[in-house]
Enzyme design. Structure first.
Site, mmCIF file in Angstrom:
data_model
loop_
_atom_site.group_PDB
_atom_site.id
_atom_site.type_symbol
_atom_site.label_atom_id
_atom_site.label_comp_id
_atom_site.label_asym_id
_atom_site.label_seq_id
_atom_site.Cartn_x
_atom_site.Cartn_y
_atom_site.Cartn_z
ATOM 1 N N CYS A 114 47.751 -10.253 2.719
ATOM 2 C CA CYS A 114 48.703 -10.054 1.794
ATOM 3 C C CYS A 114 49.563 -8.799 1.965
ATOM 4 O O CYS A 114 50.313 -8.928 1.204
ATOM 5 C CB CYS A 114 47.972 -10.200 0.315
ATOM 6 S SG CYS A 114 46.974 -11.532 0.242
ATOM 7 N N HIS A 276 53.353 -8.531 -4.626
ATOM 8 C CA HIS A 276 52.578 -9.860 -3.997
ATOM 9 C C HIS A 276 52.231 -10.763 -4.986
ATOM 10 O O HIS A 276 51.391 -10.640 -6.165
ATOM 11 C CB HIS A 276 51.656 -9.399 -3.328
ATOM 12 C CG HIS A 276 50.421 -10.279 -2.577
ATOM 13 N ND1 HIS A 276 51.033 -11.372 -2.020
ATOM 14 C CD2 HIS A 276 49.274 -10.515 -2.970
ATOM 15 C CE1 HIS A 276 50.173 -12.241 -1.715
ATOM 16 N NE2 HIS A 276 48.965 -11.935 -2.386
ATOM 17 N N ASN A 306 50.498 -18.806 -3.452
ATOM 18 C CA ASN A 306 50.435 -17.529 -2.845
ATOM 19 C C ASN A 306 50.696 -17.739 -1.544
ATOM 20 O O ASN A 306 49.919 -18.411 -0.699
ATOM 21 C CB ASN A 306 48.965 -17.062 -3.040
ATOM 22 C CG ASN A 306 48.630 -15.794 -2.682
ATOM 23 O OD1 ASN A 306 49.020 -15.313 -1.233
ATOM 24 N ND2 ASN A 306 47.722 -14.936 -2.966
HETATM 25 N N1 ACO Z 1 39.575 -26.748 -9.970
HETATM 26 C C1 ACO Z 1 38.726 -27.068 -10.882
HETATM 27 N N2 ACO Z 1 37.554 -26.284 -10.994
HETATM 28 C C2 ACO Z 1 37.407 -25.353 -10.075
HETATM 29 C C3 ACO Z 1 38.465 -24.864 -9.345
HETATM 30 C C4 ACO Z 1 39.568 -25.865 -8.908
HETATM 31 N N3 ACO Z 1 40.558 -25.802 -8.158
HETATM 32 N N4 ACO Z 1 38.012 -23.913 -8.367
HETATM 33 C C5 ACO Z 1 36.818 -23.527 -8.841
HETATM 34 N N5 ACO Z 1 36.479 -24.283 -9.967
HETATM 35 C C6 ACO Z 1 35.149 -24.423 -10.667
HETATM 36 C C7 ACO Z 1 33.946 -23.588 -10.039
HETATM 37 O O1 ACO Z 1 33.420 -24.694 -9.155
HETATM 38 C C8 ACO Z 1 33.094 -23.082 -11.110
HETATM 39 O O2 ACO Z 1 32.499 -24.348 -11.646
HETATM 40 P P1 ACO Z 1 30.971 -24.162 -12.268
HETATM 41 O O3 ACO Z 1 31.142 -23.045 -13.513
HETATM 42 O O4 ACO Z 1 30.649 -25.425 -12.808
HETATM 43 O O5 ACO Z 1 30.341 -23.428 -11.240
HETATM 44 C C9 ACO Z 1 34.381 -22.712 -12.288
HETATM 45 O O6 ACO Z 1 35.586 -23.298 -11.992
HETATM 46 C C10 ACO Z 1 34.501 -21.360 -12.303
HETATM 47 O O7 ACO Z 1 34.651 -20.919 -10.910
HETATM 48 P P2 ACO Z 1 34.936 -19.593 -10.686
HETATM 49 O O8 ACO Z 1 35.100 -19.361 -9.122
HETATM 50 O O9 ACO Z 1 34.029 -18.738 -11.125
HETATM 51 O O10 ACO Z 1 36.263 -19.270 -11.047
HETATM 52 P P3 ACO Z 1 37.294 -18.072 -11.608
HETATM 53 O O11 ACO Z 1 37.438 -18.291 -13.041
HETATM 54 O O12 ACO Z 1 36.809 -17.017 -11.082
HETATM 55 O O13 ACO Z 1 38.720 -18.548 -11.082
HETATM 56 C C11 ACO Z 1 39.929 -17.690 -9.318
HETATM 57 C C12 ACO Z 1 38.878 -18.407 -9.689
HETATM 58 C C13 ACO Z 1 41.435 -18.413 -9.787
HETATM 59 C C14 ACO Z 1 40.256 -17.669 -7.738
HETATM 60 C C15 ACO Z 1 39.993 -16.220 -9.752
HETATM 61 O O14 ACO Z 1 38.706 -15.717 -9.511
HETATM 62 C C16 ACO Z 1 40.886 -15.368 -9.592
HETATM 63 O O15 ACO Z 1 42.099 -15.614 -9.926
HETATM 64 N N6 ACO Z 1 40.797 -14.404 -8.540
HETATM 65 C C17 ACO Z 1 41.496 -13.626 -8.015
HETATM 66 C C18 ACO Z 1 41.542 -13.833 -6.631
HETATM 67 C C19 ACO Z 1 42.839 -14.277 -6.207
HETATM 68 O O16 ACO Z 1 43.918 -14.186 -6.990
HETATM 69 N N7 ACO Z 1 43.159 -14.413 -5.032
HETATM 70 C C20 ACO Z 1 44.370 -14.861 -4.284
HETATM 71 C C21 ACO Z 1 44.181 -14.624 -2.897
HETATM 72 S S1 ACO Z 1 43.927 -12.953 -2.585
HETATM 73 C C22 ACO Z 1 45.164 -12.048 -2.609
HETATM 74 O O17 ACO Z 1 46.264 -12.561 -2.442
HETATM 75 C C23 ACO Z 1 45.008 -10.908 -3.007
#
Ligand code: ACO
Length: 349
Positions: A114, A276, A306
């Site tokens: 990134c 980013h 992204n």
């Molecule tokens: N659709 C539906 N449900 C989903 C999805 C999806 N696409 N993905 C995960 N889930 C579910 C999981 O299975 C989990 O279910 P459970 O509670 O029954 O176990 C629930 O949603 C919560 O999952 P988490 O992984 O804890 O979700 P979180 O709230 O952390 O959101 C996310 C995930 C959006 C990736 C978040 O952690 C985030 O924004 N992280 C930042 C990372 C990021 O932005 N990365 C981008 C790439 S890296 C970069 O560019 C810097």
């Protein structure tokens, strides 16, 4: 010593739009979940066979070169940032050199995910400042759609990423109120594995240890990729999203403030922050922390997802094409991602 300025900028977005609703055909997800957690409504996917990371980079580069008022023959160095290259090796830089029929110039590939575009920009900036080169093409391009797990197993990652490319041409300038003021690069490898794609790679007995046991007596080359890795989906990226989020919201503001302070500015002086496009929630957090208005921060992740190394040049190009950035404006570029690596650049347009 001259500064470098962005003399031309271009972007390429593949035609095919994939909405959140479209993804529900392949995995259990919903438009509501994706928008609420990431802000993304849709993303674009490259043509499966006819478009690659290089071909998209080439299209963005053509526009940047033309807008810089130069030609491909006049470019004297290439820096290409991507984590999704056409080949494991050689890198995309030489592929672009070939496609644009350029001279036998240097072509450097940058693998900083990134932060890749900002690392690439910083390298190019140094070459311009020392007077070594006069026309450098810097490209960020990604074809993520080729390597994501589109089953429910991979949904926490696959819904986030999109394809596209952006490019700039850097040239020297003697103008006092124009050009790149400074760049700032950082890394911390402590958490390298929490946002990573482990395979193909030369590591062994590290992740998924059990699957490597069969290979103890095998030639090392066989560890490169195995059926077990594919069966266990170890050929896809891995991300601990919450850990990434927590680190990103600290490092983004920190590296933006570092760039501002290095040049005697404060957050309120920023005309446009181009972060980013990791996740809209991260950008909003950074905006809030730095007390920036909506007009001071450009976001387009809603439409492109992204695009990793391509996200900053695509967003910068789009903001400029919309007339939101003009000559002399203070623009801050910032990125954070896998590694972890993070970086910023402060420039006067
Ligand atoms: N659709 C539906 N449900 C989903 C999805 C999806 N696409 N993905 C995960 N889930 C579910 C999981 O299975 C989990 O279910 P459970 O509670 O029954 O176990 C629930 O949603 C919560 O999952 P988490 O992984 O804890 O979700 P979180 O709230 O952390 O959101 C996310 C995930 C959006 C990736 C978040 O952690 C985030 O924004 N992280 C930042 C990372 C990021 O932005 N990365 C981008 C790439 S890296 C970069 O560019 C810097």
């Amino acid at each position: 010593m001259p500064r470098s300025k962005i003399a031309g900028i271009g972007k390429y977005i593949p035609e095919r739009t994939v909405t959140n609703q479209d993804l529900t055909q392949y995995m259990e997800t919903s438009d509501e979940w994706i928008q609420e957690r990431t802000g993304i409504k849709e993303r674009h996917y490259a043509h499966r066979t006819d478009e690659t990371t290089t071909t998209m980079g080439v299209e963005a580069a053509k526009i940047a070169i033309e807008r810089a008022g130069t030609t491909a023959e006049e470019i004297d160095f290439i820096v290409f940032a991507t984590l999704s290259p056409d080949y494991y090796f050689p890198g995309c830089g030489v592929m672009l050199q070939r496609a644009l029929k350029m001279k036998e110039i240097g072509a450097l590939d940058v693998r900083n995910q990134c932060s890749g575009f900002l690392y690439a920009l910083s390298v190019a900036d140094q070459f311009i400042k020392t007077g070594m080169y006069k026309n450098i093409l810097v490209v960020g391009s990604e074809k993520h759609s080729f390597g994501l797990d589109f089953s429910t197993r991979g949904r926490n990652i696959s819904v986030i990423f999109g394809d596209g490319a952006g490019a700039v041409v850097l040239q020297p300038t003697d103008e006092k109120d124009q050009g790149i003021l400074s760049t700032h690069l950082h890394s911390d490898g402590e958490s390298a594995e929490i946002l990573a794609m482990y395979n193909p790679g030369t590591h062994a007995n590290h992740w998924g240890t059990k699957d490597y046991a069969d290979f103890d007596d095998a030639p090392i080359a066989q560890m490169f990729m195995s059926h077990a890795m594919i069966d266990n989906a170890q050929n896809f990226p891995y991300m601990d999203g919450q850990a990434v989020f927590k680190k990103a919201v600290v490092k983004f503001p920190e590296v933006i403030m570092e760039a501002l302070q290095a040049n005697g500015y404060q957050a309120s002086d920023i005309h446009m922050l181009i972060p980013h496009q990791a996740n809209l929630r991260i950008s909003q957090f950074v905006q809030h922390k730095l007390k920036l208005s909506d007009e001071q921060v450009y976001n387009n992740i809603q439409h492109y997802g992204n695009t990793t190394a391509a996200s900053v040049p695509i967003a910068l190009c789009e903001a400029w094409e919309k007339g939101l950035i003009s000559r002399g404006d203070l623009v801050c570029l910032a990125a954070f991602g896998s590694g972890f690596t993070w970086a910023s650049a402060l420039l006067k347009w």
